[in-house]
Design a protein around this motif. Structure first.
Motif, short mmCIF file in Angstrom:
data_model
loop_
_atom_site.label_atom_id
_atom_site.label_comp_id
_atom_site.label_asym_id
_atom_site.label_seq_id
_atom_site.Cartn_x
_atom_site.Cartn_y
_atom_site.Cartn_z
N ALA A 14 -7.00 11.28 10.64
CA ALA A 14 -6.28 10.02 10.82
C ALA A 14 -6.36 9.18 9.56
CB ALA A 14 -6.85 9.25 12.01
N TYR A 15 -7.52 9.16 8.91
CA TYR A 15 -7.67 8.41 7.67
C TYR A 15 -6.76 8.98 6.58
CZ TYR A 15 -9.45 6.44 3.39
OH TYR A 15 -9.52 5.81 2.18
N ALA A 16 -6.70 10.30 6.47
CA ALA A 16 -5.85 10.94 5.46
C ALA A 16 -4.38 10.58 5.70
CB ALA A 16 -6.05 12.44 5.48
N ALA A 17 -3.95 10.60 6.96
CA ALA A 17 -2.56 10.26 7.28
C ALA A 17 -2.29 8.78 6.96
CB ALA A 17 -2.27 10.55 8.75
N LEU A 18 -3.22 7.92 7.31
CA LEU A 18 -3.06 6.49 7.03
C LEU A 18 -3.05 6.22 5.52
CD1 LEU A 18 -2.85 3.63 8.17
CD2 LEU A 18 -5.34 3.54 8.18
N PHE A 19 -3.91 6.92 4.79
CA PHE A 19 -3.95 6.77 3.34
C PHE A 19 -2.61 7.18 2.73
CE2 PHE A 19 -4.64 8.40 -0.93
CZ PHE A 19 -5.35 7.36 -1.53
N ALA A 20 -2.09 8.32 3.17
CA ALA A 20 -0.81 8.80 2.65
C ALA A 20 0.32 7.82 2.98
CB ALA A 20 -0.50 10.18 3.20
N ALA A 21 0.35 7.35 4.21
CA ALA A 21 1.39 6.40 4.62
C ALA A 21 1.29 5.10 3.83
CB ALA A 21 1.29 6.12 6.12
N THR A 22 0.08 4.62 3.62
CA THR A 22 -0.11 3.38 2.86
C THR A 22 0.29 3.57 1.40
OG1 THR A 22 -1.93 2.76 4.32
CG2 THR A 22 -1.80 1.61 2.22
N ALA A 23 -0.06 4.73 0.82
CA ALA A 23 0.32 5.00 -0.57
C ALA A 23 1.85 5.04 -0.72
CB ALA A 23 -0.30 6.32 -1.03
N LEU A 24 2.52 5.68 0.24
CA LEU A 24 3.99 5.73 0.19
C LEU A 24 4.59 4.34 0.37
CD1 LEU A 24 4.70 8.97 2.27
CD2 LEU A 24 5.06 8.63 -0.20
N ALA A 25 4.04 3.57 1.31
CA ALA A 25 4.55 2.21 1.55
C ALA A 25 4.30 1.32 0.34
CB ALA A 25 3.90 1.61 2.80
N GLN A 26 3.18 1.49 -0.31
CA GLN A 26 2.90 0.69 -1.50
C GLN A 26 3.82 1.09 -2.65
OE1 GLN A 26 -1.05 -0.40 -2.21
NE2 GLN A 26 -0.79 -0.79 -4.38
N HIS A 27 4.05 2.39 -2.81
CA HIS A 27 4.95 2.87 -3.86
C HIS A 27 6.38 2.34 -3.64
CE1 HIS A 27 6.44 5.49 -7.00
NE2 HIS A 27 7.38 5.91 -6.16
N ALA A 28 6.78 2.23 -2.38
CA ALA A 28 8.12 1.73 -2.06
C ALA A 28 8.18 0.20 -2.11
CB ALA A 28 8.54 2.22 -0.68
N GLY A 29 7.03 -0.46 -2.28
CA GLY A 29 7.01 -1.91 -2.39
C GLY A 29 6.92 -2.63 -1.05
N TYR A 30 6.62 -1.92 0.01
CA TYR A 30 6.52 -2.56 1.33
C TYR A 30 5.19 -3.27 1.56
CZ TYR A 30 10.66 0.16 2.47
OH TYR A 30 11.92 0.71 2.47
N VAL A 31 4.15 -2.77 0.96
CA VAL A 31 2.82 -3.37 1.10
C VAL A 31 2.15 -3.41 -0.28
CG1 VAL A 31 2.46 -2.59 3.47
CG2 VAL A 31 1.63 -1.20 1.59
N HIS A 32 1.15 -4.26 -0.38
CA HIS A 32 0.34 -4.31 -1.59
C HIS A 32 -1.13 -4.31 -1.18
CE1 HIS A 32 -1.06 -5.09 -5.60
NE2 HIS A 32 -1.76 -6.12 -5.14
N VAL A 33 -1.83 -3.26 -1.55
CA VAL A 33 -3.25 -3.14 -1.25
C VAL A 33 -4.00 -3.10 -2.57
CG1 VAL A 33 -5.04 -1.72 -0.15
CG2 VAL A 33 -2.74 -1.84 0.86
N THR A 34 -4.90 -4.05 -2.76
CA THR A 34 -5.69 -4.07 -3.99
C THR A 34 -6.76 -2.98 -3.92
OG1 THR A 34 -7.37 -5.62 -3.19
CG2 THR A 34 -5.37 -6.57 -4.16
N PRO A 35 -7.29 -2.57 -5.06
CA PRO A 35 -8.37 -1.58 -5.05
C PRO A 35 -9.59 -2.06 -4.23
CG PRO A 35 -7.46 -1.74 -7.25
CD PRO A 35 -6.82 -2.83 -6.44
N VAL A 36 -9.90 -3.35 -4.31
CA VAL A 36 -11.04 -3.87 -3.54
C VAL A 36 -10.76 -3.77 -2.04
CG1 VAL A 36 -12.35 -5.98 -3.01
CG2 VAL A 36 -11.84 -5.40 -5.38
N GLN A 37 -9.55 -4.10 -1.62
CA GLN A 37 -9.19 -4.00 -0.21
C GLN A 37 -9.23 -2.54 0.25
OE1 GLN A 37 -5.39 -5.91 -0.54
NE2 GLN A 37 -6.16 -7.85 0.31
N GLY A 38 -8.70 -1.64 -0.56
CA GLY A 38 -8.73 -0.22 -0.21
C GLY A 38 -10.14 0.32 -0.11
N LEU A 39 -10.99 -0.08 -1.05
CA LEU A 39 -12.39 0.37 -1.02
C LEU A 39 -13.12 -0.21 0.18
CD1 LEU A 39 -14.64 1.95 -2.39
CD2 LEU A 39 -15.13 -0.08 -3.76
N ALA A 40 -12.88 -1.49 0.49
CA ALA A 40 -13.53 -2.12 1.64
C ALA A 40 -13.10 -1.45 2.94
CB ALA A 40 -13.21 -3.62 1.68
#
Length: 176
Positions: A14-40
């Motif tokens: 589930a984490y891998a799927a969420l990570f992939a979806a978040t990476a795609l959404a961030q690349h498309a400009g839908y979300v912005h996750v900072t490295p600190v937020q991602g690490l937390a």
């Protein structure tokens, strides 16, 4: 009810799927996750999956989460004695809080003991203000990992309310 290894596999997938979806959404400009937020978020999710699993209510036995604590796994035996399996510790909101509160008590006892034994030692203090930008993703990761476990166990989100009603009924019957 899945084994501890299956729970870990489900949570990791589930984490891998969420990570992939978040990476795609961030690349498309839908979300912005900072490295600190991602690490937390990742730290909270990993801690909730491997160290603070709802199955710590079985800590008297051989539980993966207890084993991951290594020699400190014995600290979770009282937690297992306090909570019945799939009881309050397997609720959606209160259950994860019970493990955080229990961990907080352990940390407070250790800090108090160290302060008592070595009074001149300066221990780091808590920050004067909480950084919600880091704390919220940490809690979100922790809670999501807990919920994945509960979903795999077939525990419904209204389990908290049903458990509270059942406890209240039992208490009311005893009082009569």
């Amino acid at each position: 009810m899945p084994s501890g290894n299956v729970h870990n596999l489900i949570n990791t997938a589930a984490y891998a799927a969420l990570f992939a979806a978040t990476a795609l959404a961030q690349h498309a400009g839908y979300v912005h996750v900072t490295p600190v937020q991602g690490l937390a978020f990742t730290a909270g999710y990993a801690a909730g999956t491997f160290l603070l699993s709802p199955d710590l209510d079985l800590a008297e036995g051989r539980v993966n989460s207890k084993r991951y604590w290594g020699i400190l796994g014995f600290l979770w035996v009282p937690y297992g004695m306090l909570f019945s399996h799939r009881g309050l510790s397997h609720t959606w909101l209160i259950g994860p809080l019970t493990r955080l509160a229990y961990l907080g008590v352990i940390v407070a006892l250790v800090v108090g003991l160290v302060a008592f034994l070595v009074p001149d030692l300066r221990l780091p203090g808590l920050p004067s203000s909480l950084d919600w930008k880091g704390l919220l993703p940490l809690l979100a990761g922790y809670y999501l990992s807990q919920w994945m476990h509960l979903i795999a166990d077939g525990v419904r989100p209204d389990h908290d309310l049903r458990h509270a009603r059942k406890t209240a009924r039992r208490t009311f019957k005893r009082l009569r």
